[in-house]
Motif scaffolding. Structure first.
Motif, PDB file in Angstrom:
ATOM      1  N   HIS A   1       9.768  11.287  19.310  1.00  0.00           N
ATOM      2  CA  HIS A   1      10.299  11.569  17.964  1.00  0.00           C
ATOM      3  C   HIS A   1       9.202  11.357  16.917  1.00  0.00           C
ATOM      4  O   HIS A   1       8.462  10.383  16.957  1.00  0.00           O
ATOM      5  N   HIS A   2       9.124  12.309  15.983  1.00  0.00           N
ATOM      6  CA  HIS A   2       8.168  12.171  14.881  1.00  0.00           C
ATOM      7  C   HIS A   2       8.823  11.434  13.714  1.00  0.00           C
ATOM      8  O   HIS A   2       9.977  11.689  13.384  1.00  0.00           O
ATOM      9  N   SER A   3       8.067  10.555  13.073  1.00  0.00           N
ATOM     10  CA  SER A   3       8.587   9.846  11.899  1.00  0.00           C
ATOM     11  C   SER A   3       7.496   9.750  10.830  1.00  0.00           C
ATOM     12  O   SER A   3       6.352  10.142  11.056  1.00  0.00           O
TER      13      SER A   3
ATOM     14  N   GLY B   1       0.802  -1.214   0.000  1.00  0.00           N
ATOM     15  CA  GLY B   1       0.000   0.000   0.000  1.00  0.00           C
ATOM     16  C   GLY B   1       0.837   1.268   0.000  1.00  0.00           C
ATOM     17  O   GLY B   1       0.526   2.215  -0.712  1.00  0.00           O
ATOM     18  N   TRP B   2       1.899   1.294   0.802  1.00  0.00           N
ATOM     19  CA  TRP B   2       2.696   2.513   0.891  1.00  0.00           C
ATOM     20  C   TRP B   2       3.396   2.815  -0.420  1.00  0.00           C
ATOM     21  O   TRP B   2       3.535   3.972  -0.809  1.00  0.00           O
TER      22      TRP B   2
ATOM     23  N   PHE C   1      -4.146   5.504   8.006  1.00  0.00           N
ATOM     24  CA  PHE C   1      -3.656   6.681   7.288  1.00  0.00           C
ATOM     25  C   PHE C   1      -4.752   7.245   6.387  1.00  0.00           C
ATOM     26  O   PHE C   1      -4.985   8.462   6.367  1.00  0.00           O
ATOM     27  N   PHE C   2      -5.418   6.357   5.653  1.00  0.00           N
ATOM     28  CA  PHE C   2      -6.449   6.846   4.724  1.00  0.00           C
ATOM     29  C   PHE C   2      -7.742   7.233   5.445  1.00  0.00           C
ATOM     30  O   PHE C   2      -8.505   8.060   4.951  1.00  0.00           O
TER      31      PHE C   2
ATOM     32  N   ARG D   1      -0.287   7.451  16.010  1.00  0.00           N
ATOM     33  CA  ARG D   1      -0.565   8.236  14.794  1.00  0.00           C
ATOM     34  C   ARG D   1      -1.175   9.558  15.224  1.00  0.00           C
ATOM     35  O   ARG D   1      -2.196   9.586  15.896  1.00  0.00           O
TER      36      ARG D   1
ATOM     37  N   THR E   1      -2.362   0.574   5.550  1.00  0.00           N
ATOM     38  CA  THR E   1      -2.620   1.988   5.273  1.00  0.00           C
ATOM     39  C   THR E   1      -4.011   2.434   5.704  1.00  0.00           C
ATOM     40  O   THR E   1      -4.410   3.575   5.453  1.00  0.00           O
TER      41      THR E   1
ATOM     42  N   GLU F   1      16.983   7.244   7.433  1.00  0.00           N
ATOM     43  CA  GLU F   1      15.748   7.797   7.979  1.00  0.00           C
ATOM     44  C   GLU F   1      15.319   8.908   7.029  1.00  0.00           C
ATOM     45  O   GLU F   1      16.087   9.840   6.759  1.00  0.00           O
ATOM     46  N   MET F   2      14.108   8.801   6.467  1.00  0.00           N
ATOM     47  CA  MET F   2      13.664   9.824   5.544  1.00  0.00           C
ATOM     48  C   MET F   2      13.069  10.967   6.353  1.00  0.00           C
ATOM     49  O   MET F   2      11.854  11.064   6.543  1.00  0.00           O
TER      50      MET F   2
ATOM     51  N   PRO G   1       4.768   8.508   7.935  1.00  0.00           N
ATOM     52  CA  PRO G   1       3.543   7.710   8.117  1.00  0.00           C
ATOM     53  C   PRO G   1       3.778   6.209   8.053  1.00  0.00           C
ATOM     54  O   PRO G   1       3.111   5.449   8.750  1.00  0.00           O
ATOM     55  N   ARG G   2       4.752   5.758   7.221  1.00  0.00           N
ATOM     56  CA  ARG G   2       4.938   4.324   7.043  1.00  0.00           C
ATOM     57  C   ARG G   2       5.897   3.721   8.057  1.00  0.00           C
ATOM     58  O   ARG G   2       6.148   2.516   8.009  1.00  0.00           O
TER      59      ARG G   2
END
Lengths: 393, 138
Positions: free
Chosen positions: B34-36, A137-138, B15-16, B53, B12, A254-255, B38-39
């Protein structure tokens, strides 16, 4: 086989190379290309297929090469059989695993093969590339958002390098032009017409900053190498190519804020590891065969291997050192940009040819140390090999 | 171009559900904050698997860009050009997306953007970005 002369005799070498017909070759499946490539590699080495006791295989995007390759080749009593997958770094990785297996005594002679057939007589290769990949999905979200495959992903990496270090499209052009000049001397190359920096700048924009001449070819075909021990290779047909050093790196970027994505690749880790194992440094390397899915990939890899300082890749490649007349032999067969696109088998195959001294018109006189890179994903996977016609001194 | 049509899968779904409400959900580590992206399933900062989330503010800065040139249409019109970007959200995570604009050629690194949602018929709402009124922060 008897191993009576000490540990040194089990040092790994590449003893065979098999390249099928490549390019717009239709009507053959990846499995057929793979079997053909292994047969050619064994014949090249002066081995019978029954001498092979290990088989590692690598699929391109289309899939189709499986464990049944053993039966298709009639191989019996294998002691190692596996698929290896780390995208464009796979060829180097297969040689590494084969080398370790040979050194350990687990096997004597391993065939490592890649094959793919994404080109169709009708329809675009891009469509095959897209439909052949298994998306979760991602990843589908990336496509739905406009990231249509590797071109924009690598373009985003290249743009970051340009923004940070002032690298330019004209500098990328010098890589494409130099490799085409090498390809003109390579009978195996698909694109042999000379090009200029102006041709590059006038070629169709694909995904800014990448123009058509920044991007690799797509080819159908197969390529294989045979890895065995120095002892076993001593009475085989071809001069042995010694595998002196190797390394891998998978950065797992890490993106997010502070990432090195686009600025530093896995080559910065794998390259020094491989050269340390071989007991050499960048200044000792005679020939560099660098994975070149895009011109930019070459530039960042040269920086990360230490051939020039970080951020100075653009100045380095446009300084006149590249090409058959230059002082830095790089991608001497034309690379994936101009010769043939067999993932990591492209730089590896040319490295074997150069280390053997069989490059014909394009042979580099000093070939004592050849560095080979593989790169996969979007700078996610890297492999490095240090090859030589000579054993460890 | 506009966005593609896609359906959710188990990974997902939340998220959706968020994009349907007009929220861009990112991950926040319950252990270290820490923020990261969505995936993310593992916190890149501390390795924790306890990721909540949470809605992002929806604003960020273009960290890199490319113009994807499509094939010219058969009737001879101009080839479509899409501004595909990496957005560094103000919370830190990167998002690959596109900027919806009449002038994609003018998109540059450092421009400020804000999230919006494209809602194609028959598919999930997809986050996209628009240039902020004060887009050129430099």
């Amino acid at each position: 086989m008897n191993d009576t002369s000490g540990a040194g005799s089990r040092r790994p070498v590449i003893a065979g190379l098999g390249l099928t017909e490549m390019g717009k070759v239709y009507g053959r499946s990846p499995a057929e290309f793979a079997a053909d490539a292994v047969r050619r590699a064994a014949q090249d080495a002066g081995l019978r297929l029954s001498d092979i006791d290990g088989l590692l295989f690598s699929n391109g995007v289309g899939g189709g090469v499986g464990l049944t390759l053993q039966r298709e080749l009639g191989l019996r009593d294998l002691r190692m059989l596996s698929e290896v997958q780390a995208y464009g770094s796979t060829a180097g990785a297969m040689v590494q695993y084969a080398s370790m297996a040979v050194q350990s005594g687990m096997v004597d002679t391993v065939a490592c093969v890649f094959a793919d057939a994404p080109l169709r007589e009708k329809g675009s290769a891009g469509a095959v590339y897209s439909s052949g990949l298994k998306f979760t999905g991602w990843q589908l979200l990336d496509f739905a958002s406009g990231l249509s495959g590797a071109n924009p992903m690598y373009a985003l990496a290249a743009r970051r390098h340009m923004d940070t270090y002032g690298t330019t499209s004209e500098q990328f052009a010098h890589i494409a032009v130099a490799q085409r000049a090498w390809a003109a001397k390579n009978p195996l190359a698909q694109m042999r017409e000379p090009i200029t920096v102006e041709d590059h700048q006038n070629s169709r924009m694909i995904s800014d900053p990448f123009r058509l001449l920044d991007c690799c070819l797509v080819s159908n075909g197969g390529a294989a190498v045979i890895v065995t021990s120095a002892d076993r290779a001593a009475d085989l047909r071809q001069p042995a190519v010694h595998v002196l050093g190797w390394g891998q790196a998978h950065p797992g970027y890490e993106m997010g804020r502070g990432t090195d994505f686009g600025l530093v690749s896995g080559a910065a880790t794998a390259g020094p590891a491989a050269m340390k194992m071989a007991g050499v440094g960048p200044a000792d390397i005679d020939i560099a065969e660098i994975y070149d899915c895009y011109t930019y990939t070459v530039l960042i890899t040269l920086e990360d291997y230490g051939f020039c300082a970080k951020g100075e890749g653009g100045a380095f490649v446009s300084s006149g050192v590249l090409g058959p007349e230059g002082s830095f032999p790089l991608n001497t067969g034309g690379g994936e940009l101009s010769s043939y696109y067999m993932w990591g088998m492209t730089p590896l195959s040319e490295a074997v040819i150069q280390a053997r001294g069989q490059g014909g018109e394009r042979q580099v006189a000093k070939n004592d140390l050849v560095l080979v890179s593989g790169n996969g994903g979007v700078l996610d996977h890297h492999s490095t090999l240090v090859l030589s016609p000579h054993p460890h001194s | 171009m506009t966005v593609g049509i896609m359906q959710r899968d188990p990974a997902t779904t939340e998220f959706f559900d968020g994009t349907a409400r007009g929220e861009l959900l990112i991950r926040r580590c319950a252990d270290c904050g820490h923020h990261s992206a969505p995936r993310c399933e593992t916190c890149p900062a501390c390795g924790s698997a306890a990721l909540d989330r949470v809605p992002a503010k929806g604003t960020g800065t273009i960290a890199s860009w490319t113009l994807v040139h499509g094939r010219p249409p058969r009737d001879g019109g101009p080839a479509p050009v899409t501004a595909v970007v990496v957005v560094e959200l103000d919370e830190g995570p990167w998002l690959h997306s596109q900027v919806i604009t009449d002038a994609p050629q003018e998109v540059r690194t450092g421009f400020r953007v804000a999230v919006d949602f494209e809602r194609p018929e028959g598919g999930e709402a997809i986050p996209v970005f628009r240039l902020a009124p004060d887009a050129v922060s430099a």
